[in-house]
Design a protein around this motif. Structure first.
Motif, PDB file in Angstrom:
ATOM      1  N   ILE A   1     -10.632  24.676 -22.791  1.00 13.22           N
ATOM      2  CA  ILE A   1     -10.854  23.806 -23.952  1.00 13.22           C
ATOM      3  C   ILE A   1      -9.670  22.859 -24.117  1.00 13.22           C
ATOM      4  CG2 ILE A   1     -11.084  23.744 -26.463  1.00 13.22           C
ATOM      5  CD1 ILE A   1     -13.612  24.796 -25.344  1.00 13.22           C
ATOM      6  N   LYS A   2      -8.468  23.378 -23.898  1.00 10.91           N
ATOM      7  CA  LYS A   2      -7.256  22.569 -24.051  1.00 10.91           C
ATOM      8  C   LYS A   2      -7.229  21.438 -23.029  1.00 10.91           C
ATOM      9  CE  LYS A   2      -2.344  23.365 -24.817  1.00 10.91           C
ATOM     10  NZ  LYS A   2      -1.231  24.328 -24.696  1.00 10.91           N
TER      11      LYS A   2
ATOM     12  N   ALA B   1     -10.600  30.721 -21.509  1.00  9.65           N
ATOM     13  CA  ALA B   1     -11.496  29.820 -22.253  1.00  9.65           C
ATOM     14  C   ALA B   1     -10.675  28.820 -23.066  1.00  9.65           C
ATOM     15  CB  ALA B   1     -12.413  30.628 -23.181  1.00  9.65           C
ATOM     16  N   ARG B   2      -9.594  29.310 -23.680  1.00  6.00           N
ATOM     17  CA  ARG B   2      -8.726  28.449 -24.479  1.00  6.00           C
ATOM     18  C   ARG B   2      -8.091  27.364 -23.609  1.00  6.00           C
ATOM     19  NH1 ARG B   2      -6.073  32.618 -26.895  1.00  6.00           N
ATOM     20  NH2 ARG B   2      -7.731  32.999 -28.371  1.00  6.00           N
TER      21      ARG B   2
ATOM     22  N   LEU C   1     -16.773  29.929 -17.097  1.00 10.10           N
ATOM     23  CA  LEU C   1     -16.382  31.246 -17.603  1.00 10.10           C
ATOM     24  C   LEU C   1     -17.135  32.356 -16.863  1.00 10.10           C
ATOM     25  CD1 LEU C   1     -16.162  30.654 -21.456  1.00 10.10           C
ATOM     26  CD2 LEU C   1     -14.296  31.203 -19.927  1.00 10.10           C
TER      27      LEU C   1
ATOM     28  N   ASN D   1     -11.151  18.811 -24.347  1.00 12.77           N
ATOM     29  CA  ASN D   1     -11.671  19.184 -25.659  1.00 12.77           C
ATOM     30  C   ASN D   1     -13.150  18.826 -25.837  1.00 12.77           C
ATOM     31  OD1 ASN D   1     -11.222  20.416 -28.052  1.00 12.77           O
ATOM     32  ND2 ASN D   1     -10.024  18.779 -28.963  1.00 12.77           N
ATOM     33  N   THR D   2     -13.641  17.911 -24.963  1.00 11.64           N
ATOM     34  CA  THR D   2     -15.022  17.445 -25.110  1.00 11.64           C
ATOM     35  C   THR D   2     -15.933  18.045 -24.042  1.00 11.64           C
ATOM     36  OG1 THR D   2     -14.483  15.526 -23.748  1.00 11.64           O
ATOM     37  CG2 THR D   2     -14.289  15.262 -26.138  1.00 11.64           C
ATOM     38  N   ILE D   3     -15.508  19.199 -23.501  1.00  8.10           N
ATOM     39  CA  ILE D   3     -16.287  19.822 -22.416  1.00  8.10           C
ATOM     40  C   ILE D   3     -17.677  20.221 -22.911  1.00  8.10           C
ATOM     41  CG2 ILE D   3     -15.393  22.156 -22.914  1.00  8.10           C
ATOM     42  CD1 ILE D   3     -15.373  22.636 -19.861  1.00  8.10           C
ATOM     43  N   HIS D   4     -18.666  20.054 -22.036  1.00  7.16           N
ATOM     44  CA  HIS D   4     -20.046  20.400 -22.371  1.00  7.16           C
ATOM     45  C   HIS D   4     -20.190  21.918 -22.341  1.00  7.16           C
ATOM     46  CE1 HIS D   4     -24.511  20.337 -21.937  1.00  7.16           C
ATOM     47  NE2 HIS D   4     -24.346  19.304 -22.735  1.00  7.16           N
ATOM     48  N   PHE D   5     -21.086  22.433 -23.204  1.00  8.02           N
ATOM     49  CA  PHE D   5     -21.236  23.884 -23.318  1.00  8.02           C
ATOM     50  C   PHE D   5     -21.657  24.513 -21.985  1.00  8.02           C
ATOM     51  CE2 PHE D   5     -21.954  27.931 -25.050  1.00  8.02           C
ATOM     52  CZ  PHE D   5     -23.126  28.420 -24.497  1.00  8.02           C
TER      53      PHE D   5
ATOM     54  N   LEU E   1     -18.738  24.781 -19.600  1.00  5.83           N
ATOM     55  CA  LEU E   1     -17.825  25.836 -20.053  1.00  5.83           C
ATOM     56  C   LEU E   1     -18.387  27.210 -19.718  1.00  5.83           C
ATOM     57  CD1 LEU E   1     -15.282  26.641 -21.747  1.00  5.83           C
ATOM     58  CD2 LEU E   1     -16.752  26.603 -23.741  1.00  5.83           C
ATOM     59  N   TYR E   2     -19.678  27.398 -19.984  1.00  5.86           N
ATOM     60  CA  TYR E   2     -20.323  28.687 -19.738  1.00  5.86           C
ATOM     61  C   TYR E   2     -20.314  29.017 -18.245  1.00  5.86           C
ATOM     62  CZ  TYR E   2     -24.126  32.072 -19.219  1.00  5.86           C
ATOM     63  OH  TYR E   2     -24.869  33.171 -18.873  1.00  5.86           O
TER      64      TYR E   2
ATOM     65  N   ARG F   1     -10.436  35.207 -22.884  1.00  4.80           N
ATOM     66  CA  ARG F   1     -10.275  34.328 -24.052  1.00  4.80           C
ATOM     67  C   ARG F   1      -9.180  33.299 -23.795  1.00  4.80           C
ATOM     68  NH1 ARG F   1     -12.114  38.675 -27.537  1.00  4.80           N
ATOM     69  NH2 ARG F   1     -10.145  39.755 -27.376  1.00  4.80           N
TER      70      ARG F   1
END
Lengths: 99, 131
Positions: free
Chosen positions: A44-45, A40-41, A59, A48-52, A55-56, A37
């Protein structure tokens, strides 16, 4: 027995949901879930406009590399016993059907 | 069931479980990130956007630490006193403030006080003499 068939049977019997809960519980207990988590945070930090999908993928890569080995052994054992129990039940039902 | 195929099956099921967990995690964080960028339709502000700067809480209020606590000038002695210690300092800052705290401080003229004390002693003496 193919993977897809086994997964389908696990879903139908409710064992997949149970295994998922067991995994989540173990991940929380060992603190690995908190680390993921935090990671992931941080992603994002950083953006902030990262594509899903990005990100997936990031991770999933981090999760696969850092998954605790002790937990992996215990989960594999649990899954094996579940599959064996499932196949035994299926075999028993098949035998009863033949008789 | 062949042991190798059972091991392979278990690994693929574990992989599926892990993918599902990571997918849920990614969805949760991606959703909160997107919502923080949007304007709230109720209050017309970016109320879901939280501050992450150091020295501030999530609502962008400054966190008071010993190095950030405000200082104020004491009206009596003129010293710089920390806000958390101001009330305690005022209690101890006697004789240098305009506020009056006790009867003894009220009579700043010593001659008047002496007269009062002398009068009290005379009265006491008179009472003892009469008995």
């Amino acid at each position: 027995m193919s993977t897809q068939k086994v997964t389908e049977q696990l879903y139908q019997s409710g064992d997949f949901e149970r295994l998922s809960q067991v995994l989540e519980q173990n991940l929380e207990q060992c603190g690995w879930a908190t680390e993921m988590r935090d990671y992931a945070r941080s992603l994002i930090k950083a953006d902030n406009t990262i594509h899903f999908q990005d990100l997936y993928e990031k991770l999933l890569k981090a999760a696969t590399e850092s998954f605790p080995s002790s937990l992996k052994v215990s989960m594999l054992q649990e899954i094996k016993s579940t599959i064996l129990k499932m196949t035994d039940v299926a075999q028993h039902q098949q035998d009863q059907g033949q008789n | 069931m062949h042991p190798q195929s059972l091991a392979g099956l278990s690994c693929s099921v574990l992989e599926q479980l892990l993918c599902d967990w990571v997918h849920e995690l990614a969805q949760q964080f991606h959703r909160s990130a997107k919502l923080s960028l949007q304007e709230c339709p109720a209050c017309k502000s970016r109320c879901r956007q939280f501050c992450s700067r150091s020295g501030f809480d999530i609502f962008a209020n400054s966190i008071q630490t010993p190095s950030t606590v405000p200082y104020y000038n004491c009206e009596g002695c003129g010293r710089q006193i920390a806000a958390s210690r101001y009330a305690a300092h005022l209690e101890k800052c006697k004789g240098r403030t305009h506020s009056v705290t006790s009867f003894t401080e009220y009579n700043e003229d010593d001659s008047e006080q002496e007269t009062f004390q002398r009068h009290k002693r005379k009265k006491r003496k008179a009472n003892t003499n009469s008995t």
